[in-house]
Design a protein around this motif. Sequence first.
Motif, PDB file in Angstrom:
ATOM      1  N   MET A  53     -11.693  20.494  40.401  1.00 17.05           N
ATOM      2  CA  MET A  53     -10.654  21.464  40.698  1.00 17.05           C
ATOM      3  C   MET A  53     -10.997  22.834  40.128  1.00 17.05           C
ATOM      4  N   MET A  54     -11.546  22.841  38.937  1.00 21.97           N
ATOM      5  CA  MET A  54     -11.825  24.092  38.249  1.00 21.97           C
ATOM      6  C   MET A  54     -12.873  24.922  38.977  1.00 21.97           C
ATOM      7  N   GLY A  55     -13.788  24.257  39.678  1.00 22.62           N
ATOM      8  CA  GLY A  55     -14.845  24.980  40.352  1.00 22.62           C
ATOM      9  C   GLY A  55     -14.669  25.050  41.846  1.00 22.62           C
ATOM     10  N   SER A  56     -14.814  23.914  42.511  1.00 24.17           N
ATOM     11  CA  SER A  56     -14.893  23.902  43.967  1.00 24.17           C
ATOM     12  C   SER A  56     -13.625  24.387  44.654  1.00 24.17           C
ATOM     13  N   LEU A  57     -12.460  23.964  44.193  1.00 22.21           N
ATOM     14  CA  LEU A  57     -11.217  24.349  44.850  1.00 22.21           C
ATOM     15  C   LEU A  57     -11.010  25.853  44.801  1.00 22.21           C
ATOM     16  N   LEU A  58     -11.305  26.470  43.665  1.00 19.84           N
ATOM     17  CA  LEU A  58     -11.168  27.911  43.543  1.00 19.84           C
ATOM     18  C   LEU A  58     -12.172  28.637  44.427  1.00 19.84           C
ATOM     19  N   SER A  59     -13.367  28.067  44.544  1.00 20.87           N
ATOM     20  CA  SER A  59     -14.380  28.683  45.395  1.00 20.87           C
ATOM     21  C   SER A  59     -13.968  28.647  46.859  1.00 20.87           C
ATOM     22  N   VAL A  60     -13.431  27.520  47.299  1.00 18.92           N
ATOM     23  CA  VAL A  60     -12.953  27.410  48.674  1.00 18.92           C
ATOM     24  C   VAL A  60     -11.843  28.430  48.921  1.00 18.92           C
ATOM     25  N   THR A  61     -10.933  28.549  47.966  1.00 14.50           N
ATOM     26  CA  THR A  61      -9.830  29.509  48.095  1.00 14.50           C
ATOM     27  C   THR A  61     -10.353  30.931  48.218  1.00 14.50           C
ATOM     28  N   SER A  62     -11.373  31.260  47.430  1.00  9.17           N
ATOM     29  CA  SER A  62     -11.922  32.617  47.466  1.00  9.17           C
ATOM     30  C   SER A  62     -12.583  32.914  48.804  1.00  9.17           C
ATOM     31  N   VAL A  63     -13.247  31.922  49.404  1.00  7.65           N
ATOM     32  CA  VAL A  63     -13.847  32.116  50.732  1.00  7.65           C
ATOM     33  C   VAL A  63     -12.755  32.424  51.753  1.00  7.65           C
ATOM     34  N   GLY A  94      -8.155  17.822  24.394  1.00  4.57           N
ATOM     35  CA  GLY A  94      -8.364  19.257  24.247  1.00  4.57           C
ATOM     36  C   GLY A  94      -8.960  19.878  25.503  1.00  4.57           C
ATOM     37  N   PHE A  95      -9.916  19.161  26.114  1.00 11.17           N
ATOM     38  CA  PHE A  95     -10.536  19.666  27.333  1.00 11.17           C
ATOM     39  C   PHE A  95      -9.516  19.743  28.474  1.00 11.17           C
ATOM     40  N   ILE A  96      -8.664  18.725  28.586  1.00  5.78           N
ATOM     41  CA  ILE A  96      -7.643  18.713  29.637  1.00  5.78           C
ATOM     42  C   ILE A  96      -6.663  19.865  29.444  1.00  5.78           C
ATOM     43  N   CYS A  97      -6.237  20.100  28.214  1.00  6.61           N
ATOM     44  CA  CYS A  97      -5.307  21.200  27.937  1.00  6.61           C
ATOM     45  C   CYS A  97      -5.936  22.545  28.287  1.00  6.61           C
ATOM     46  N   TYR A  98      -7.192  22.715  27.897  1.00  6.84           N
ATOM     47  CA  TYR A  98      -7.892  23.959  28.199  1.00  6.84           C
ATOM     48  C   TYR A  98      -7.996  24.168  29.703  1.00  6.84           C
ATOM     49  N   THR A  99      -8.374  23.102  30.423  1.00 10.75           N
ATOM     50  CA  THR A  99      -8.549  23.195  31.872  1.00 10.75           C
ATOM     51  C   THR A  99      -7.254  23.549  32.565  1.00 10.75           C
ATOM     52  N   PHE A 100      -6.151  22.963  32.128  1.00  9.81           N
ATOM     53  CA  PHE A 100      -4.862  23.288  32.729  1.00  9.81           C
ATOM     54  C   PHE A 100      -4.482  24.748  32.474  1.00  9.81           C
ATOM     55  N   LEU A 101      -4.748  25.251  31.286  1.00 14.96           N
ATOM     56  CA  LEU A 101      -4.469  26.656  30.998  1.00 14.96           C
ATOM     57  C   LEU A 101      -5.267  27.572  31.914  1.00 14.96           C
TER      58      LEU A 101
END
Length: 469
Positions: free
Chosen positions: A397-407, A15-22
């Motif tokens: 991926m859910m946190g750090s990668l998006l943060s790097v992208t936003s910078v 369930g956690f994996i499905c949520y994270t992918f969404l």
Amino acid sequence: MTGVLNFIFFMLVLGFICYTFLVLIWYIVTAVTAMRAMKKAEGIHETEPYEDRLQSDDIPPVSILVPGYNEEVSVEGTVKSLLGLRYQAFEIIIVNDGSTDNMLNTAIEAFRMKKIEQVVRRYVSSKPVKAVYQSEIHRNVYLIDKENGGKADALNAGINASNYPYVCSIDADSVLERDALIKAVQPIIDGNGEVIAVGGSIRIANSSSIERGEIMNVTVSKRPVVIMQVIEYFRAFLIGRLGMSHFNILLIVSGAFGLFEKSAVIAAGGYRTDTVGEDMELVVRMHRTARENNRKSKISYIPDPVCWTEAPETAAVLRRQRRRWHQGLTETFWIHRSMFFRKKYGTVGWIGMPVFFLIEWCGPVFELLGYGLLLWALLFGEVNAVFAIILFLLMIMMGSLLSVTSVLLEEQGNGRHTNVKDLDRLFWYAWTESFWYRPLTVFWRVEGIWKAIRRSKDWSKAERKGISS
């Protein structure tokens, strides 16, 4: 570990994996949308200089509302920065919300205020106004002295006292860039009467140098808590709000800087005073009111108009802020729960509310579950290690990668951080988010949900050093 426990663990992880992918899919969609919107905005800036727009007869006059409680440190600098705005016609209305410090006298002395006889109309509900002042040196600057009622009530009093068809709310500890207002009003001019609110970007000014109400040099603080907030704001505004604005499902305009059609705010009933998240609640109610009145409307966000504000510098103050924000989010969803999946509310009811609920409200709940599952996997070695590794990587991926992208998006679009060391600091701290900062904010946001369930109110206010000088 028994087979039953193994099965429970497997289902929870699945369930956690499905949520994270969404969530990741949604962030990818909004990130791509944001990049395209920023690219389009660059072209507009090149072909339509703001100097030309300043001479246009289409620019509506704006009332700038500056609510403040115990803001004697900041109010003078903030108002001076507003006086330097490049805009045709505007008035500044300072609202002293029953301060117990010297804010009232500071404003009176700084701008040579004199008491005037003025009837304050009652478009929306607010606490009684004790006196109205007008500056002798800046005739477009007014001061409302009222009984204490909280920020929302102070904004309502400012709306009642305003003379112009659009109102701009700004915190008393913030600084607007010189062209922020002319940039923010552009979607309204282009919107054929449909745009009822516009939000701009909020940036953190801690450690930056400000002279005469203008940001002179943008510098990133060396405090880890502040650095992470800089990165977090990039992600929230550039990826989240810009993407949602494109689909007209934006549910929040920051209380630190927002431009509103006054008649639409009045039609919605003004700001509610019984919630700690009055800014989001008003925007959702404006969506709701417009659709119930069959009005075609849009609430926009554009990244270029920037408002600089002071961020919490300690974990204790930040905890109170994030706990309060998520409590306000919870209260807003509860107040407007009937909008979910209702045809009459269009994309806001079918997409905006459910997506925001799933990502913003459920986010800390699912992440807390993820930390619990990871701990479970570490404590009981019999669990398939693959699941634990996948779980860990998804959280990164859910946190750090998006943060790097936003910078990277921020620097591509605005490029206000010119110091190479600052950019390096932002980039490398973004990779650390999932290891310390995000777990802390997850716990604090869950605390906010619990406070909302208990219906406890936290009206506490952070100590301000003052950034406007």
